[in-house]
Write a protein that holds these residues in place. Structure first.
Motif, mmCIF file in Angstrom:
data_model
loop_
_atom_site.group_PDB
_atom_site.id
_atom_site.type_symbol
_atom_site.label_atom_id
_atom_site.label_comp_id
_atom_site.label_asym_id
_atom_site.label_seq_id
_atom_site.Cartn_x
_atom_site.Cartn_y
_atom_site.Cartn_z
ATOM 1 N N GLU A 114 0.826 -1.202 0.000
ATOM 2 C CA GLU A 114 0.000 0.000 0.000
ATOM 3 C C GLU A 114 0.867 1.261 0.000
ATOM 4 O O GLU A 114 0.575 2.242 -0.667
ATOM 5 C CB GLU A 114 -0.902 -0.003 1.244
ATOM 6 C CG GLU A 114 -2.017 -1.024 1.154
ATOM 7 C CD GLU A 114 -2.791 -1.139 2.444
ATOM 8 O OE1 GLU A 114 -3.792 -1.872 2.453
ATOM 9 O OE2 GLU A 114 -2.384 -0.496 3.435
ATOM 10 N N LYS A 115 1.900 1.162 0.776
ATOM 11 C CA LYS A 115 2.772 2.325 0.867
ATOM 12 C C LYS A 115 3.390 2.674 -0.491
ATOM 13 O O LYS A 115 3.518 3.850 -0.865
ATOM 14 C CB LYS A 115 3.886 2.032 1.888
ATOM 15 C CG LYS A 115 4.915 3.123 2.024
ATOM 16 C CD LYS A 115 6.000 2.665 2.983
ATOM 17 C CE LYS A 115 7.151 3.679 2.994
ATOM 18 N NZ LYS A 115 8.267 3.200 3.802
ATOM 19 N N ASN A 116 3.736 1.633 -1.219
ATOM 20 C CA ASN A 116 4.434 1.856 -2.482
ATOM 21 C C ASN A 116 3.557 1.646 -3.707
ATOM 22 O O ASN A 116 4.029 1.685 -4.836
ATOM 23 C CB ASN A 116 5.649 0.938 -2.559
ATOM 24 C CG ASN A 116 6.645 1.234 -1.436
ATOM 25 O OD1 ASN A 116 7.316 2.262 -1.462
ATOM 26 N ND2 ASN A 116 6.699 0.375 -0.437
ATOM 27 N N GLY A 117 2.295 1.353 -3.435
ATOM 28 C CA GLY A 117 1.374 1.167 -4.558
ATOM 29 C C GLY A 117 1.724 -0.024 -5.412
ATOM 30 O O GLY A 117 1.623 0.020 -6.637
ATOM 31 N N LEU A 118 2.105 -1.070 -4.792
ATOM 32 C CA LEU A 118 2.543 -2.244 -5.544
ATOM 33 C C LEU A 118 1.446 -3.289 -5.646
ATOM 34 O O LEU A 118 0.632 -3.442 -4.747
ATOM 35 C CB LEU A 118 3.773 -2.859 -4.868
ATOM 36 C CG LEU A 118 4.993 -1.949 -4.777
ATOM 37 C CD1 LEU A 118 6.098 -2.619 -3.963
ATOM 38 C CD2 LEU A 118 5.495 -1.603 -6.173
#
Lengths: 229, 752
Positions: B138-142
């Protein structure tokens, strides 16, 4: 010599409730006498002997032992008097139950600084040899009374008081005890004051006192007493 | 015939039966009160108040054979508090010291490591694949299939997971070499030592840990101080909760009633016996006075007499404690009952009883002194109502008349006239035994013990460096691991209560069991060969450890092979300091594992590191132990009373013999024979039934609840308890009869 002067013993405090256990008694007891105090139950015999022996105190009057008024004795002096001058034999023996025959006598012997061999002699004299280690409950009534007599005499008292000494004994045992007391009286020149309600025993005495309602009814000294033995 | 039979059934016999019935009913009453669980509740309430975090898991420990009991406790706690009752992780540290019998526990229920839960995708299955956490994604949009670069290596996200925290016993006996080249969990080993089984166990907490350094940094930095609740230490505090008052509250006075009953009965028992002593001594005092014994001598002799009391008291005390201790140990061994009995403070106990002895001596001497002030005839004829017997005597007489004890006391006096001293010592031996036990109860087993682990909230966390980033593997697996050193910063002030609980004794035990030379540990550390070779450490070399922001230096005093399970052992003198803030268990020499394991711990997230355990069922055992002893106290006190008061039972017995046609004397003799026979049988059966009797007492007093309790009494066992009591009663009669040389009946008959 023991003499009493107008002794009375009164129970109760109020005038209505006063009861004279002894009333105005004046008697004299010579050394070496066998005195028998006779009377029915409630006559005051036991109260008298208790007062005479300093186990109790009179309400009124005085008791003189060889010029010593024992009614004035208290504390250590009273204890001293009991220790040195009197021996007491109760009707119910009153031995210390947790002590053996020997120990019961030894307690009194220690007080008088009597040596062990003399204790043993006395045990022999009262025919209790072999029963030294017995406890009171292991003895017959007569035997217990003989222990009580030995305990009383081991101190070598001047006067032996006996309160109904045969009252709790059968006839045979009673006779043995009386015989013993007579022997000791003769042997030690012992003054014996004995309470009984048995007139037969009274006849054996050389000084007989009869009582009724706390008063002395007769006070006779016999010239020729019937020997106890 | 009917008349004779009716006569033989005296009221006293009925009273005897009633007394036994009361004992039995007392057991039944206890059966319906929830003592252990009350203690459990109290303990947990206490824990709630004292713990520094609400974030904990709960575990009940118990003996290995006592799992049902544990489940009952778990269920109880779950229903009461909504705990997560399933044992999650074994972090319970044994109390090896202070209490030789309290170090029991159950191992966590075996459970496989929960696999990480893949929200999307699947676990890495090939080289270059990696699973990332949900947070990281979520943090990196992966998403699954995304390419990420970890270090210098390009990886493909095969799955997005959330971590599952769980526990598993991977291997109960061996240390596990974590395969770092697989996509396995980072393992945190937890080491336990079972002093009972003398076995070590290693437990592991699994974490699926594929993250990168930045992520760790970000996660840590995002946490507030309060959130960083890291388990840093197992600090075991030997807490004591006074169960007694709370139990009284919880059970609306029934416990109080029970105690009141015990102490009343004991008090009456002692009072009666003392009174008999005094009452029967009035006459001897009078006799002694008549023959001219001085008052001081009488008082002195009573003082000596009282000192005999004291000697008997001391004897009873010592033997009583010894017997109690032995009984508990026997019970523990025989019935698998674990009863907590911390060390007895002998000094206090001895001082207490010395004070009692002195007080008793002074009291008796005062009594004798007062008596000697009276006229000897009044003492001799004190039973004669015409004589004055003093205020005390009159009160006693009225009380005796009111309670209709007069005949009984007469009989008792008759008993005492025979073998008085032996009887006295016998009675006081038992009384002191009971009182001594009671004292022990108050000081020890009336407490609820539990062990809990302290949680330390660190002030902040610093990520120092990445120690290893093992990317050299090329085995086809996703093998991205980041080892990070986390520096935990906290200005911790030492908890003095913890200090006091760490004793050399416990540590010694541990060392001994491991065969470690304690001298080598006094001033240094012992490291295994593997560690020494890995880091090039030589003997006597000093090592430096970073602990809680501070560096500690230790000299290597020994290098060993694998005998010590590849652990680093740190000397006792430093153990406490280390254990305050470091990994591992406090109580053993085990403080640090090798760096791999230590680092693994650091990689755990805060919520995973909060742990808690409590040994609750010890508290219940303590209470049951207390009940056991109380029940014995009640029963024995009643038995003493019965034995003392019922010698006039002989009368109805004789009536029976007379009814059968025997003469008085013959009846009396036969009665003695019957007493002796019954006494012998009672004695033999009593001796053989002692272990069972002890258990039966506990059974009778054991709490019965809706939960299964291990020693729930069957009706057979309860009835057996009553029979055991009767045998004990027979034994008492036999003993007293023997002491009094069998003449009690005859004396009684005469006195009657």
């Amino acid at each position: 010599m023991i003499s009493t002067k107008c002794i009375s013993k009164i129970y109760g405090e109020s005038s209505e409730g006063m009861m004279f256990a002894l009333k105005d008694i004046s008697i004299t007891i010579d050394d070496g006498e066998v005195v028998v105090i006779l009377g029915h139950s409630g006559a005051g015999k036991t109260t008298l002997i208790n007062v005479l022996s300093a186990l109790d105190t009179p309400t009124i009057g005085s008791i003189i032992y060889d010029n010593v008024n024992i009614t004035n004795l208290k504390g250590a002096k009273l204890t001293q008097f009991r220790k040195e001058s009197i021996g007491f034999v109760f009707q119910q023996f009153h031995l210390v139950p947790m002590l053996t025959v020997y120990e019961n006598i030894e307690v009194a012997a220690n007080l008088a600084r009597v040596k062990r061999n003399q204790v043993l002699e006395l045990i022999e004299r009262v025919n209790l040899v072999g029963k030294e280690k017995k406890y009171p409950f292991q003895l017959s009534g007569g035997e217990q009374q003989r222990v009580a007599i030995a305990r009383a005499l081991v101190k070598k008292p001047k006067v032996l008081f006996c309160d109904e000494p045969t009252g709790a004994l059968d006839e045979e045992s009673g006779n043995k005890v009386l015989t013993l007391i007579g022997e000791l009286n003769a042997a030690y020149k012992l003054t014996v004051v004995m309470v009984t309600h048995n007139p037969i025993i009274g006849k054996m005495a050389d000084h007989m006192i009869t009582m009724k309602n706390g008063m002395v009814m007769t006070n006779n000294k016999k010239k020729a007493a019937i020997p106890l033995i | 015939m009917i008349k004779n039979i009716t006569r033989s059934l005296s009221k006293k016999k009925i009273q005897t039966g009633v007394l036994f019935l009361l004992v039995f009913l007392a057991g039944l009453i206890f059966t319906y009160f929830d003592i252990p669980l009350t203690a459990l509740k109290n303990a947990t309430d206490h824990l709630f108040e004292n713990t520094k975090t609400e974030q904990f898991r709960f575990m009940i420990s118990g003996s290995s054979s006592d799992t049902d009991h544990l489940y009952a406790g778990n269920e109880f706690l779950t229903s009461k508090y909504g705990f997560e009752s399933e044992p999650v992780r074994k972090k319970f540290v044994q109390q090896e010291f202070n209490n030789k019998k309290c170090n029991f526990y159950i191992r966590p229920i075996q459970k496989m490591i929960n696999a990480p839960i893949f929200l999307k995708g699947s676990a890495p299955s090939g080289n270059g694949q990696v699973s990332i956490s949900k947070l990281f994604a979520e943090k990196n949009g992966l998403m699954v299939g995304a390419h990420i670069k970890i270090g210098n290596k390009d990886c493909v996200v095969s799955g997005i997971h959330i971590a599952a925290d769980s526990v598993v016993v991977l291997d109960a006996t061996k240390s596990v070499d974590v395969a770092r080249d697989t996509n396995a969990d980072v393992i945190m080993p937890e080491h336990d030592y079972d002093a009972v089984d003398k076995a070590e166990s290693v437990y592991f907490v699994g974490r699926f840990a594929i993250d990168d350094e930045d992520y760790i940094h970000s996660q840590v930095s995002n946490l507030s101080k309060e959130d960083i609740v890291l388990f840093a230490n197992v600090s075991t505090e030997y807490q004591e909760i006074s169960v007694l008052p709370t139990v009284i509250n919880a059970n609306t006075g029934f416990m109080f009633f029970a105690l009141f009953l015990v102490y009343t009965v004991l008090g009456i028992s002692i009072f009666i016996h003392v009174f008999i002593q005094f009452a029967s001594y009035r006459k001897p005092i009078g006799v002694l006075l008549t023959i001219g014994v001085s008052k001081s001598r009488i008082v002195f002799s009573h003082g000596v007499y009282a000192l005999v009391f004291g000697a008997a008291t001391a004897l009873g005390l010592i033997v009583g404690f010894y017997m109690t201790d032995g009984n508990i140990a026997d019970l523990s061994d025989t019935f698998n009952v674990v009863i907590t009995q911390p060390p007895i403070d002998w000094l206090k106990v001895i001082l207490f009883w010395m004070a009692v002895t002195v007080a008793l001596t002074l009291f008796v001497m005062l009594y004798a002194y007062i008596e000697t002030k009276k006229r000897p005839l009044a003492l001799i004829y004190s039973s004669d109502s015409r004589m004055k017997i003093g205020v005390f005597g009159r009160i006693i007489k009225k009380m005796v008349a009111f309670l209709k004890f007069e005949n009984r006391i007469k009989v008792s006096i008759a008993v005492y006239k025979q073998g008085r001293f032996l009887m006295m010592i016998f009675v006081f031996f038992i009384a002191c035994n009971l009182l001594g036990t009671g004292l022990s109860i108050q000081n020890s087993t009336a407490n609820a013990y539990f062990n809990y682990k302290e949680f330390i909230k660190f002030d902040h966390v610093e990520i120092h460096d990445t120690i290893q980033n093992d990317l050299s593997e090329s085995d086809g697996n996703a093998d991205v691991f980041i080892d990070t050193s986390v520096k935990l910063i906290k200005n911790v002030t030492a908890n003095t209560s913890i200090n006091t609980t760490l004793t050399m004794e416990g540590i010694s035990i541990y060392q001994k069991s491991l065969g470690i030379d304690s001298k080598k540990l006094e001033n240094g550390i012992i490291i295994p060969h593997t560690v020494a070779s890995r880091y090039g450490i030589a003997l006597n070399e000093e090592l430096q450890f970073l602990i809680d922001g501070e560096y500690y230096r230790y000299r290597v005093t020994d290098i060993n092979g694998t005998a010590y399970d590849n652990k680093i052992y740190i000397g006792i003198s430093e153990l406490y300091k280390m254990s305050q803030y470091n990994v591992g268990d406090y109580n053993g020499a085990y403080v640090l594992n090798d760096s791999k394991e230590r680092d693994a711990l650091y990689s755990m997230r805060s919520e995973d590191l909060v742990d808690f355990s409590a040994s609750i069922n010890q508290s219940s055992e303590s209470v049951s132990g207390m009940l056991l002893l109380l029940s014995i106290a009640i029963s024995l006190a009643l038995i003493i009373l019965v034995a003392a008061f019922n010698y006039n039972d002989v009368l109805p017995h004789v009536a029976v013999f007379k009814f059968l046609g025997y003469s008085n004397r013959k009846s009396n003799d036969m009665l003695i024979n019957v007493f002796d026979l019954a006494g012998i049988i009672g004695c033999l059966l009593g001796v053989f039934s002692i272990p069972y009797l002890a258990k039966a007492f506990e059974i009778a007093m054991m709490v019965s609840t809706e939960y299964y309790m291990p020693f729930q009494a069957t009706w057979f066992e309860r009835i057996a308890t009553v029979f055991a009591l009767m045998f004990l009663y027979g034994f008492c009669k036999f003993a007293i009869n023997t002491i009094t040389k069998g003449r009690v009946p005859a004396t009684v008959l005469r006195s009657e």
